[in-house]
Motif scaffolding. Structure first.
Motif, PDB file in Angstrom:
ATOM      1  N   HIS A  22      -9.702   3.708  -4.835  1.00 30.09           N
ATOM      2  CA  HIS A  22     -10.334   4.870  -4.211  1.00 30.09           C
ATOM      3  C   HIS A  22     -10.197   4.747  -2.699  1.00 30.09           C
ATOM      4  O   HIS A  22     -11.167   4.535  -1.960  1.00 30.09           O
ATOM      5  N   LEU A  23      -8.972   4.860  -2.237  1.00 26.10           N
ATOM      6  CA  LEU A  23      -8.636   4.865  -0.819  1.00 26.10           C
ATOM      7  C   LEU A  23      -7.796   6.099  -0.566  1.00 26.10           C
ATOM      8  O   LEU A  23      -6.993   6.509  -1.422  1.00 26.10           O
ATOM      9  N   ALA A  36     -12.304   9.459  -0.712  1.00 26.14           N
ATOM     10  CA  ALA A  36     -12.683   8.338   0.147  1.00 26.14           C
ATOM     11  C   ALA A  36     -12.236   8.559   1.581  1.00 26.14           C
ATOM     12  O   ALA A  36     -11.139   9.073   1.831  1.00 26.14           O
ATOM     13  N   THR A  38     -11.045   6.528   4.450  1.00 27.16           N
ATOM     14  CA  THR A  38     -10.564   5.170   4.732  1.00 27.16           C
ATOM     15  C   THR A  38      -9.435   5.201   5.768  1.00 27.16           C
ATOM     16  O   THR A  38      -8.306   4.791   5.483  1.00 27.16           O
ATOM     17  N   THR A 151     -18.826  -3.781  -0.711  1.00 29.03           N
ATOM     18  CA  THR A 151     -18.670  -2.862  -1.838  1.00 29.03           C
ATOM     19  C   THR A 151     -19.112  -3.470  -3.163  1.00 29.03           C
ATOM     20  O   THR A 151     -18.857  -2.883  -4.224  1.00 29.03           O
ATOM     21  N   LEU A 196     -18.552   5.586  -2.789  1.00 34.27           N
ATOM     22  CA  LEU A 196     -17.575   6.066  -1.817  1.00 34.27           C
ATOM     23  C   LEU A 196     -18.007   5.757  -0.382  1.00 34.27           C
ATOM     24  O   LEU A 196     -17.172   5.440   0.476  1.00 34.27           O
ATOM     25  N   ILE A 199     -17.271   2.144   0.366  1.00 37.57           N
ATOM     26  CA  ILE A 199     -15.847   1.982   0.657  1.00 37.57           C
ATOM     27  C   ILE A 199     -15.562   2.379   2.102  1.00 37.57           C
ATOM     28  O   ILE A 199     -14.791   1.714   2.812  1.00 37.57           O
ATOM     29  N   SER A 200     -16.183   3.446   2.577  1.00 37.36           N
ATOM     30  CA  SER A 200     -16.018   3.876   3.955  1.00 37.36           C
ATOM     31  C   SER A 200     -16.525   2.806   4.928  1.00 37.36           C
ATOM     32  O   SER A 200     -15.881   2.512   5.943  1.00 37.36           O
ATOM     33  N   ASP A 203     -14.086  -0.027   4.971  1.00 41.28           N
ATOM     34  CA  ASP A 203     -12.905   0.343   5.750  1.00 41.28           C
ATOM     35  C   ASP A 203     -13.134   0.079   7.231  1.00 41.28           C
ATOM     36  O   ASP A 203     -12.242  -0.417   7.936  1.00 41.28           O
TER      37      ASP A 203
END
Length: 530
Positions: A22-23, A36, A38, A151, A196, A199-200, A203
């Protein structure tokens, strides 16, 4: 292992937990990737090579990371059960040991979930403080691994206040798309938004490390690798023998060697990382590694086998055994215990929101049937199959090109008999070649590794000290030998990896480690007379 100081490139690993691809850079390759935010990882991929289909050896961190750090298939070396402490075969070593023996400085942030105790001479620096900037010689090449828990599944389920505090730099998500394998409830909507956003935040963290590399003028001669250990921490991902459990992001950047914006569509294994890093740096690749070299010393993609094999074994108290194989299009999975629930009770995840929610809805359906004689209607067949109270299909086959969410099991259908047979035979061949300890009772393995209930102790190294030249020999098969000038009474001790005879300038202590064993006692050696 070579003892020459190399002129090879640096190696920087940046790893995270519990995510699928999920990027943003996987948009069009992985469902939902476009959600996402990123930018830093997207830029890394734009400057390097994005592997479209990369797979973990196991759908949980310890076994997966053991494969990454050793280059070996967990069921073949005994590291397949989550939270075991295995005794691998004597030839198995941790990747950084090869680098340190070749003259590299090695560092790793605190996380070492490799299913084995880490011998102290493997790393120059181990802990949250570890950083390539701690090298005494700025010209010395390094192997540095940063691991983040940003994450990790646990972070999804924090209180609102804690979650906000942990994600100050995240791009907020107003509405997440719920995939068909999860029910569209507030619990899952919240969990997916948070996933999500984590994940941000991750990043952003990746960007800080890449920026430091640029600040130090090291970017042009550093191989940067980004990976995650297994799938997302919600039902049907982490702990499941599924595409969602095994599929991972993998990005490699190497300026001047790898063309910017490159992609590779064939399946690769995260287990391939260990032999590949050695090959990229011009070091010998041990023959016992099960992973394959996917990039050479010139940065070019190497030919690789057609298949990637993964496995699911005991998770906490949930004993299970599944073996899975993937080619470019299909996944075939064999469950050795089809009478067991795919979502067997496991104390830790059973206390997470998403697990509780799915069990609640499953139980609600059962009450609906019992009380009113109605057909179940709260969950879809796909969602229901995640819990599947008491059984599942012994074999599964999915066409991932046309069925990315694994909704339609093709196993047993006449039109796919040839595909099923081909993959089943390839799986059998692989397991026969490398071995599969996961089919043996764990208690038998523990009895073999620890006959009296305790780990055996590695033998003290033999010392040959002639004219001040110290030569050391490990008599325990698979030994790693270290030496230090720090006495046993020191608060902390810094161990050097022994690779060749040397003349110490001060009194030293030497010691032996062996994976799965207690380290030996110290052996003191006086400094040579002057």
């Amino acid at each position: 292992m070579s003892t020459s100081v190399p002129t090879q490139p640096n190696v920087l690993w940046i790893s995270t937990h519990d995510i699928n691809p999920h990027l943003g850079c996987y948009t069009g390759i992985w469902p939902g990737a476009e959600q996402a935010s990123t930018p830093r990882l997207d830029a890394l991929a734009a400057d390097g090579l994005l592997f479209e289909q990369a797979f973990a050896a196991a759908p949980v961190c310890g076994p997966s990371r053991s494969a990454i750090i050793t280059g070996c298939f967990p069921p073949a070396i005994g590291t397949m059960h989550m939270r075991t402490r295995a005794t691998p075969p004597p030839e198995v070593r941790l990747l950084p040991e090869y680098f340190r023996a070749a003259g590299y400085w090695t560092g790793n942030t605190a996380f070492t979930d490799f299913q084995v105790e880490v011998p102290e001479p493997v790393y120059d620096e181990l802990g949250d403080h570890a950083h390539w900037r701690l090298r005494d010689d700025p010209e010395q090449p390094f192997f540095m691994a940063f691991h983040s828990l940003i994450t990790h599944e646990s972070q999804i389920y924090l209180s609102d206040e804690e979650f906000a505090a942990r994600t100050p730099d995240a791009q907020r998500v107003q509405k997440a798309e719920i995939p068909p394998y999860h029910p569209d409830t507030e619990v899952y909507r919240t969990s997916w938004r948070r996933y999500l956003e984590l994940i941000s935040q991750m990043d952003h963290w990746v960007g800080t490390i890449v920026d430091q590399l640029e600040e130090d003028g090291l970017a042009d001669n550093t191989i940067v690798v980004f990976w995650s250990d297994h799938g997302l921490g919600m039902p049907r991902g982490k702990r499941w023998a599924t595409e969602l459990g095994f599929r991972e992001p993998l990005i490699v950047r190497w300026p001047e060697r790898i063309a910017p914006g490159s992609t590779y569509a064939e399946p690769v294994a995260l287990m391939d990382l260990a032999p590949t890093m050695l090959a990229m740096c011009g070091l010998d690749v041990p023959g016992h590694m099960h992973g394959e070299v996917i990039l050479g010393s010139d940065g070019a993609v190497q030919g690789r086998s057609e298949y990637v094999v993964s496995a699911r074994d005991r998770m906490g108290e949930a004993e299970d055994t599944s073996r899975s194989i993937r080619d470019r299009r299909f996944r075939y999975t064999r469950h050795l215990h089809p009478d067991r629930s795919p979502m067997g009770h496991t104390e830790y995840p059973d206390n997470l929101w998403t697990w509780k929610e799915l069990r609640r809805l499953f139980a609600q359906e059962a009450q609906q049937q019992l009380a009113f004689g109605e057909q179940p209607s709260i969950l879809t067949d796909l969602q229901r199959s995640i819990v599947a109270a008491c059984k599942r299909a012994p074999e599964e086959l999915y066409d991932l090109r046309n069925d990315p969410h694994e909704e339609h099991n093709l196993a047993g259908l006449p039109g796919y008999a040839d595909v099923q047979q081909r993959l089943a035979s390839a799986l059998d061949t692989w397991l026969a070649e490398v071995g599969d300890l996961g089919t043996r009772p764990e208690r038998d393995l523990l009895a073999r590794w620890r006959p009296d209930g305790r780990r055996p102790r590695a033998a003290e190294p033999e010392v040959d000290n002639r004219d001040g030249l110290v030569a050391l020999l490990g008599t325990t098969d698979g030994s790693t030998i270290g030496w230090t000038t720090d006495p046993p009474t020191a608060d902390s001790r810094r161990w050097q990896l022994y690779t060749a005879p040397f003349t110490p300038s001060a009194p030293i202590w030497v010691k032996t480690w062996r994976l799965g064993h207690e380290p030996s006692a110290d052996v003191p050696i006086a400094a040579p007379a002057r």
